[in-house]
Design an enzyme around this catalytic site. Sequence first.
Site, mmCIF file in Angstrom:
data_model
loop_
_atom_site.group_PDB
_atom_site.id
_atom_site.type_symbol
_atom_site.label_atom_id
_atom_site.label_comp_id
_atom_site.label_asym_id
_atom_site.label_seq_id
_atom_site.Cartn_x
_atom_site.Cartn_y
_atom_site.Cartn_z
ATOM 1 N N HIS A 1 0.835 -1.197 0.000
ATOM 2 C CA HIS A 1 0.000 0.000 0.000
ATOM 3 C C HIS A 1 0.871 1.248 0.000
ATOM 4 O O HIS A 1 1.819 1.354 0.744
ATOM 5 C CB HIS A 1 -0.993 0.030 1.166
ATOM 6 C CG HIS A 1 -0.382 -0.101 2.527
ATOM 7 N ND1 HIS A 1 0.147 -1.291 3.011
ATOM 8 C CD2 HIS A 1 -0.230 0.805 3.514
ATOM 9 C CE1 HIS A 1 0.594 -1.105 4.240
ATOM 10 N NE2 HIS A 1 0.383 0.160 4.563
ATOM 11 N N HIS B 1 1.118 5.315 0.533
ATOM 12 C CA HIS B 1 0.500 6.395 1.291
ATOM 13 C C HIS B 1 0.637 7.700 0.512
ATOM 14 O O HIS B 1 1.719 8.015 0.017
ATOM 15 C CB HIS B 1 1.219 6.606 2.631
ATOM 16 C CG HIS B 1 1.083 5.480 3.588
ATOM 17 N ND1 HIS B 1 0.161 5.499 4.608
ATOM 18 C CD2 HIS B 1 1.758 4.308 3.696
ATOM 19 C CE1 HIS B 1 0.286 4.389 5.317
ATOM 20 N NE2 HIS B 1 1.244 3.643 4.775
#
Length: 141
Positions: A100, A102
């Site tokens: 993931h 950010h």
Amino acid sequence: MAEDCVFCQIVAGEIPARVVHETDTTLSFLDANPLAPGHTLVVPKDHYERLEDLPAEVAEAVFGELHRVNAAAQSAAEAPASTVAFNNGSEAGQEVPHVHGHVIPRFADDGGRPIHAVTGTRPELSDGELDEIAAAIAANL
């Protein structure tokens, strides 16, 4: 899908999220514990634990989405800047073992520090050591 992965559960619609954008390959949603207004995560829909696990076409989709989300999040938060980052592996602070990225909108007075502050102290490396490291990275590509 990894059954015990919170991001896989979000992708599957089993856990609610504030989704801001979806493609065939990625899902982008607000971080549930934001570091700033507009803090957004971009995840591949399929489960990959680390960046090096991503097939090239998925990596391209994730980074393309980060590019789009970055501009949108900065604009929505009226932020003059952003930090875009990955924690890749638990030793780097990755808390959810699903790739993931950010997008964190940044402001002049937010108290945040630059990426060079991540490790606290910098190693003292000689020119020879730097040359060896550069050669090893190049050889691995």
